[in-house]
Enzyme design. Structure first.
Site, PDB file in Angstrom:
ATOM      1  N   TYR A   1      10.943   9.009   1.363  1.00 53.23           N
ATOM      2  CA  TYR A   1      10.996   7.958   0.343  1.00 53.23           C
ATOM      3  C   TYR A   1      11.699   8.389  -0.955  1.00 53.23           C
ATOM      4  O   TYR A   1      11.790   7.589  -1.887  1.00 53.23           O
ATOM      5  CB  TYR A   1       9.573   7.465   0.039  1.00 53.23           C
TER       6      TYR A   1
ATOM      7  N   PRO B   1       0.789  -1.228   0.000  1.00 52.27           N
ATOM      8  CA  PRO B   1       0.000   0.000   0.000  1.00 52.27           C
ATOM      9  C   PRO B   1       0.824   1.282   0.000  1.00 52.27           C
ATOM     10  O   PRO B   1       1.833   1.374   0.688  1.00 52.27           O
ATOM     11  CB  PRO B   1      -0.831  -0.101   1.284  1.00 52.27           C
TER      12      PRO B   1
ATOM     13  N   ASN C   1       7.980  -5.453  -0.292  1.00 53.79           N
ATOM     14  CA  ASN C   1       7.807  -4.292   0.577  1.00 53.79           C
ATOM     15  C   ASN C   1       6.306  -4.225   0.860  1.00 53.79           C
ATOM     16  O   ASN C   1       5.524  -3.773   0.020  1.00 53.79           O
ATOM     17  CB  ASN C   1       8.295  -3.010  -0.089  1.00 53.79           C
TER      18      ASN C   1
ATOM     19  N   ARG D   1      12.298   5.319  13.000  1.00 52.57           N
ATOM     20  CA  ARG D   1      11.038   6.053  12.865  1.00 52.57           C
ATOM     21  C   ARG D   1      10.097   5.752  14.037  1.00 52.57           C
ATOM     22  O   ARG D   1      10.547   5.298  15.079  1.00 52.57           O
ATOM     23  CB  ARG D   1      10.412   5.715  11.499  1.00 52.57           C
TER      24      ARG D   1
ATOM     25  N   ARG E   1       5.088  10.799  -2.707  1.00 54.03           N
ATOM     26  CA  ARG E   1       4.714  10.595  -1.315  1.00 54.03           C
ATOM     27  C   ARG E   1       5.890  10.905  -0.388  1.00 54.03           C
ATOM     28  O   ARG E   1       6.965  10.311  -0.524  1.00 54.03           O
ATOM     29  CB  ARG E   1       4.342   9.113  -1.193  1.00 54.03           C
TER      30      ARG E   1
ATOM     31  N   HIS F   1      12.421  -2.483   3.088  1.00 49.87           N
ATOM     32  CA  HIS F   1      11.853  -1.164   3.354  1.00 49.87           C
ATOM     33  C   HIS F   1      12.814  -0.116   2.834  1.00 49.87           C
ATOM     34  O   HIS F   1      14.035  -0.263   2.963  1.00 49.87           O
ATOM     35  CB  HIS F   1      11.613  -0.957   4.860  1.00 49.87           C
TER      36      HIS F   1
ATOM     37  N   ALA G   1       2.747  -0.585   5.158  1.00 46.37           N
ATOM     38  CA  ALA G   1       2.266  -0.611   6.542  1.00 46.37           C
ATOM     39  C   ALA G   1       1.705  -1.977   6.959  1.00 46.37           C
ATOM     40  O   ALA G   1       1.662  -2.291   8.152  1.00 46.37           O
ATOM     41  CB  ALA G   1       1.215   0.476   6.732  1.00 46.37           C
TER      42      ALA G   1
ATOM     43  N   GLU H   1      12.185  -9.366   2.917  1.00 38.43           N
ATOM     44  CA  GLU H   1      11.415  -8.185   3.332  1.00 38.43           C
ATOM     45  C   GLU H   1      12.268  -6.945   3.105  1.00 38.43           C
ATOM     46  O   GLU H   1      13.422  -6.904   3.537  1.00 38.43           O
ATOM     47  CB  GLU H   1      11.074  -8.321   4.830  1.00 38.43           C
TER      48      GLU H   1
HETATM   49  C1  DQA Z   1       7.933   1.258   4.266  1.00 40.29           C
HETATM   50  C2  DQA Z   1       7.917   1.531   5.770  1.00 40.29           C
HETATM   51  C3  DQA Z   1       6.532   1.307   6.337  1.00 40.29           C
HETATM   52  O1  DQA Z   1       6.526   1.574   7.735  1.00 40.29           O
HETATM   53  C4  DQA Z   1       5.538   2.250   5.674  1.00 40.29           C
HETATM   54  O2  DQA Z   1       4.239   1.983   6.149  1.00 40.29           O
HETATM   55  C5  DQA Z   1       5.584   2.176   4.196  1.00 40.29           C
HETATM   56  C6  DQA Z   1       6.895   2.088   3.535  1.00 40.29           C
HETATM   57  C7  DQA Z   1       9.302   1.596   3.639  1.00 40.29           C
HETATM   58  O3  DQA Z   1       9.527   1.143   2.518  1.00 40.29           O
HETATM   59  O4  DQA Z   1      10.114   2.298   4.230  1.00 40.29           O
HETATM   60  O5  DQA Z   1       4.577   2.291   3.515  1.00 40.29           O
HETATM   61  O6  DQA Z   1       7.679  -0.112   4.052  1.00 40.29           O
END
Ligand code: DQA
Length: 140
Positions: A22, A9, A71, A104, A17, A97, A74, A95
């Protein structure tokens, strides 16, 4: 070798965003860079904002591809359904991010999916995806 990238999402809004977190690059451009960096790897891409669609995609590719870079956005932080889907399939899942979730908010420190994945990469911006592909290629 066939690797599936799955973005969850709000990751369709990459580039627009919260660019201070990001970055300002969209995923499509980055995907082209990845594909040219790994011409020997078939890199497929899927994004959905819907939890069940992410699970369907894991089921669809999770018995045939050589690795999945996920990824989960959330959903990472609370989706036991995604954890179970990762456990249910045979392809290894990394996984990833973009941000360092541990620097954070506290609610981002817990991952419901890490224990089901072969490894976790976070905090390297879009490069996190490349590092995950590198790991899957090396592990093969
Ligand atoms: C994320 C980190 C998550 O906490 C957040 O909800 C995202 C992006 C990241 O790529 O840093 O949507 O997965």
């Amino acid at each position: 070798m066939r690797i599936q990238i799955i973005n969850g999402p709000n990751l369709n809004l990459l580039g627009m965003r919260e660019p201070e977190i990001y970055g300002n690059k969209g995923f499509d451009g980055y995907l082209q860079e990845l594909r040219s960096a790994y011409p020997e790897v078939q890199i497929e891409y899927y994004q959905s904002n819907v939890e069940g669609e992410l699970i369907n995609k894991l089921h669809e590719v999770g018995f045939s591809c050589d690795g999945i870079v996920l990824n989960a956005g959330a959903y990472t932080h609370y989706s036991i359904a995604l954890h179970d889907a990762i456990k249910a399939i045979s392809s290894p899942v990394v996984e990833v991010h973009i941000s360092n979730v541990h620097q954070r908010e506290e609610f981002r420190h817990h991952s419901a999916i890490s224990a089901a994945c072969v490894g976790v990469i976070c905090g390297f911006g879009l490069n996190s995806y490349r590092l995950a592909i590198e790991a899957l290629v090396a592990e093969r």
